[in-house]
Design a protein around this motif. Structure first.
Motif, PDB file in Angstrom:
ATOM      1  N   GLU A   1     -19.923 -28.409  67.445  1.00  0.00           N
ATOM      2  CA  GLU A   1     -20.128 -26.961  67.487  1.00  0.00           C
ATOM      3  C   GLU A   1     -18.975 -26.277  68.215  1.00  0.00           C
ATOM      4  N   ILE A   2     -18.574 -26.855  69.344  1.00  0.00           N
ATOM      5  CA  ILE A   2     -17.482 -26.269  70.121  1.00  0.00           C
ATOM      6  C   ILE A   2     -16.189 -26.276  69.296  1.00  0.00           C
ATOM      7  N   LYS A   3     -16.007 -27.330  68.521  1.00  0.00           N
ATOM      8  CA  LYS A   3     -14.822 -27.411  67.655  1.00  0.00           C
ATOM      9  C   LYS A   3     -14.891 -26.323  66.561  1.00  0.00           C
ATOM     10  N   ARG A   4     -16.090 -26.162  66.004  1.00  0.00           N
ATOM     11  CA  ARG A   4     -16.271 -25.165  64.949  1.00  0.00           C
ATOM     12  C   ARG A   4     -15.954 -23.755  65.462  1.00  0.00           C
ATOM     13  N   LEU A   5     -16.322 -23.535  66.739  1.00  0.00           N
ATOM     14  CA  LEU A   5     -16.127 -22.197  67.312  1.00  0.00           C
ATOM     15  C   LEU A   5     -14.650 -21.867  67.514  1.00  0.00           C
ATOM     16  N   ARG A   6     -13.801 -22.885  67.407  1.00  0.00           N
ATOM     17  CA  ARG A   6     -12.368 -22.636  67.595  1.00  0.00           C
ATOM     18  C   ARG A   6     -11.798 -21.702  66.547  1.00  0.00           C
ATOM     19  N   ARG A   7     -12.480 -21.649  65.385  1.00  0.00           N
ATOM     20  CA  ARG A   7     -11.900 -20.778  64.366  1.00  0.00           C
ATOM     21  C   ARG A   7     -12.101 -19.291  64.688  1.00  0.00           C
ATOM     22  N   TYR A   8     -12.989 -19.014  65.647  1.00  0.00           N
ATOM     23  CA  TYR A   8     -13.122 -17.621  66.099  1.00  0.00           C
ATOM     24  C   TYR A   8     -12.116 -17.392  67.207  1.00  0.00           C
ATOM     25  N   ARG A   9     -11.241 -16.435  66.983  1.00  0.00           N
ATOM     26  CA  ARG A   9     -10.198 -16.212  67.984  1.00  0.00           C
ATOM     27  C   ARG A   9     -10.741 -15.439  69.175  1.00  0.00           C
ATOM     28  N   LEU A  10     -11.899 -14.790  68.996  1.00  0.00           N
ATOM     29  CA  LEU A  10     -12.527 -14.074  70.108  1.00  0.00           C
ATOM     30  C   LEU A  10     -14.031 -14.337  70.081  1.00  0.00           C
ATOM     31  N   LEU A  11     -14.537 -14.871  71.192  1.00  0.00           N
ATOM     32  CA  LEU A  11     -15.989 -15.016  71.340  1.00  0.00           C
ATOM     33  C   LEU A  11     -16.437 -13.988  72.367  1.00  0.00           C
ATOM     34  N   ILE A  12     -17.459 -13.216  72.009  1.00  0.00           N
ATOM     35  CA  ILE A  12     -17.979 -12.221  72.949  1.00  0.00           C
ATOM     36  C   ILE A  12     -19.309 -12.720  73.503  1.00  0.00           C
ATOM     37  N   ILE A  13     -19.397 -12.753  74.820  1.00  0.00           N
ATOM     38  CA  ILE A  13     -20.608 -13.225  75.492  1.00  0.00           C
ATOM     39  C   ILE A  13     -21.142 -12.049  76.296  1.00  0.00           C
ATOM     40  N   ASP A  14     -22.206 -11.452  75.789  1.00  0.00           N
ATOM     41  CA  ASP A  14     -22.722 -10.230  76.404  1.00  0.00           C
ATOM     42  C   ASP A  14     -23.863 -10.580  77.368  1.00  0.00           C
ATOM     43  N   GLU A  15     -23.985  -9.783  78.400  1.00  0.00           N
ATOM     44  CA  GLU A  15     -25.139  -9.869  79.316  1.00  0.00           C
ATOM     45  C   GLU A  15     -25.253 -11.190  80.060  1.00  0.00           C
ATOM     46  N   LEU A  16     -24.133 -11.701  80.538  1.00  0.00           N
ATOM     47  CA  LEU A  16     -24.229 -12.879  81.394  1.00  0.00           C
ATOM     48  C   LEU A  16     -24.772 -12.418  82.744  1.00  0.00           C
ATOM     49  N   GLY A  17     -25.840 -13.065  83.198  1.00  0.00           N
ATOM     50  CA  GLY A  17     -26.359 -12.721  84.524  1.00  0.00           C
ATOM     51  C   GLY A  17     -27.706 -12.043  84.503  1.00  0.00           C
ATOM     52  N   TYR A  18     -28.138 -11.579  83.320  1.00  0.00           N
ATOM     53  CA  TYR A  18     -29.472 -10.977  83.277  1.00  0.00           C
ATOM     54  C   TYR A  18     -30.538 -12.034  83.503  1.00  0.00           C
ATOM     55  N   LEU A  19     -30.255 -13.239  82.987  1.00  0.00           N
ATOM     56  CA  LEU A  19     -31.194 -14.335  83.196  1.00  0.00           C
ATOM     57  C   LEU A  19     -30.473 -15.452  83.917  1.00  0.00           C
ATOM     58  N   PRO A  20     -31.075 -15.992  85.000  1.00  0.00           N
ATOM     59  CA  PRO A  20     -30.441 -17.142  85.646  1.00  0.00           C
ATOM     60  C   PRO A  20     -30.532 -18.364  84.725  1.00  0.00           C
ATOM     61  N   LEU A  21     -29.533 -19.235  84.792  1.00  0.00           N
ATOM     62  CA  LEU A  21     -29.512 -20.401  83.915  1.00  0.00           C
ATOM     63  C   LEU A  21     -29.955 -21.643  84.676  1.00  0.00           C
ATOM     64  N   ASP A  22     -30.672 -22.544  83.982  1.00  0.00           N
ATOM     65  CA  ASP A  22     -30.997 -23.817  84.629  1.00  0.00           C
ATOM     66  C   ASP A  22     -29.757 -24.721  84.572  1.00  0.00           C
ATOM     67  N   ALA A  23     -29.841 -25.883  85.216  1.00  0.00           N
ATOM     68  CA  ALA A  23     -28.650 -26.738  85.362  1.00  0.00           C
ATOM     69  C   ALA A  23     -28.088 -27.152  83.997  1.00  0.00           C
ATOM     70  N   ASP A  24     -28.961 -27.497  83.028  1.00  0.00           N
ATOM     71  CA  ASP A  24     -28.480 -27.920  81.703  1.00  0.00           C
ATOM     72  C   ASP A  24     -27.750 -26.785  81.002  1.00  0.00           C
ATOM     73  N   SER A  25     -28.347 -25.587  81.067  1.00  0.00           N
ATOM     74  CA  SER A  25     -27.732 -24.430  80.403  1.00  0.00           C
ATOM     75  C   SER A  25     -26.399 -24.092  81.052  1.00  0.00           C
ATOM     76  N   ALA A  26     -26.366 -24.180  82.405  1.00  0.00           N
ATOM     77  CA  ALA A  26     -25.121 -23.879  83.112  1.00  0.00           C
ATOM     78  C   ALA A  26     -24.033 -24.856  82.687  1.00  0.00           C
TER      79      ALA A  26
END
Ligand code: ADP
Ligand code: MG
Length: 261
Positions: free
Chosen positions: A161-186
């Protein structure tokens, strides 16, 4: 060379199909009439036909990129009113709007409380990227985590999946911090950030300043390692002030009740 008009028409349709240039098939005849009426040279006619084809192709590419980017709404940089953000440098927004940060794989971080226009700016910059020809993908932090954990459940799925995402030259990650992440998600999130380092741009929005990112990842060390990679090549913009939503609502109320402040 004299060929009868019907035959030349069929030949041009065939050639346009073979070249995969449908606009040429659509416009050659009408432009030829205009050319005759206005006495264009052959070169002018050819340039006019090709220009239409190129313009259509670019417009189609942009609209395809915009629809695959999955923006939650259409918000443009032109609609962003910088007067509501007096401390934000206009030249910086204009500079980011040129998307020159993308070929350098630099990041953009937008920080600030709710309602100050972080998502609006993120989408506006994303649309500019689509217009500049870069594939973009938008999701919330929760959406990205979900996507990565689904991939992680398959053997070797996360790396793929991470390799596949390389074809996107820009990834937008919105709203980081609204929900705390558990250790696996982090950990999943960290892998995404690490994979993009100096390879592809990230645009992240967060309601929390860097000093509080330890709360998001429940781990100060991971947060520090993440911030380190993110800001090494980046523009960090801090937005502040009153929420645009409450401000416009308040102004509307004031107008209707004739209260002045
Ligand atoms: P945030 O993501 O920071 O919570 P949003 O980008 O969702 O805020 O903004 C909330 C609403 O206010 C949106 O409809 C957005 O288009 C609008 N908005 C915010 N700031 C501005 C601005 N400076 N100019 C125009 N519209 C704005
Ligand atoms: Mg937002």
């Amino acid at each position: 060379m004299r060929t009868n008009p019907e035959k030349i028409g069929a030949t041009l349709s065939h050639l346009a199909r073979a070249m995969k240039t449908p606009t040429i098939a659509k416009v050659w005849e009408q432009l030829a009439n205009t050319a005759r009426e206005q006495g264009w040279t052959h070169e002018e006619y050819l340039a006019a036909v090709l220009e239409r084809q190129v313009a259509d192709r670019e417009a189609n590419g942009t609209s395809l990129r915009i629809s695959t980017a999955r923006f939650p709404a259409m918000k443009t940089l032109e609609d962003f009113n910088p007067d509501f953000q007096p401390t934000l440098r206009r030249d910086l927004i204009a500079h980011l709007g040129t998307t020159s940060f993308i070929p350098k794989a630099d990041n953009v971080i937008l920080l600030g409380p709710p309602g100050v226009g972080k998502t609006h700016l993120a989408i506006g910059l994303g649309i500019r990227a689509c217009q500049s020809g870069y594939p973009v993908l938008f999701d919330t932090a929760a959406g990205w985590i979900n996507r990565l954990s689904v991939a992680h459940q398959r053997h070797g799925g996360l790396a793929a999946e991470i390799k596949r995402l390389r074809r996107y030259r820009l990834l937008i990650i919105d709203e980081l911090g609204y929900l705390p992440l558990d250790a696996d998600s982090a950990n999943l999130f960290f892998q995404l950030v690490a994979s993009r380092y100096e390879q592809g741009s990230l645009l992240i929005t967060s309601n929390l300043p860097f000093s509080r990112w330890g709360e998001i990842f429940a781990d100060d060390t991971i947060a520090a390692a993440m911030i380190d990679r993110l800001i090494h090549h980046s523009e960090v913009l801090t937005l502040d002030g009153e929420s645009y939503r409450t401000r416009t609502r308040r102004e509307l109320l004031e107008k209707n009740t004739n209260i002045t402040t």
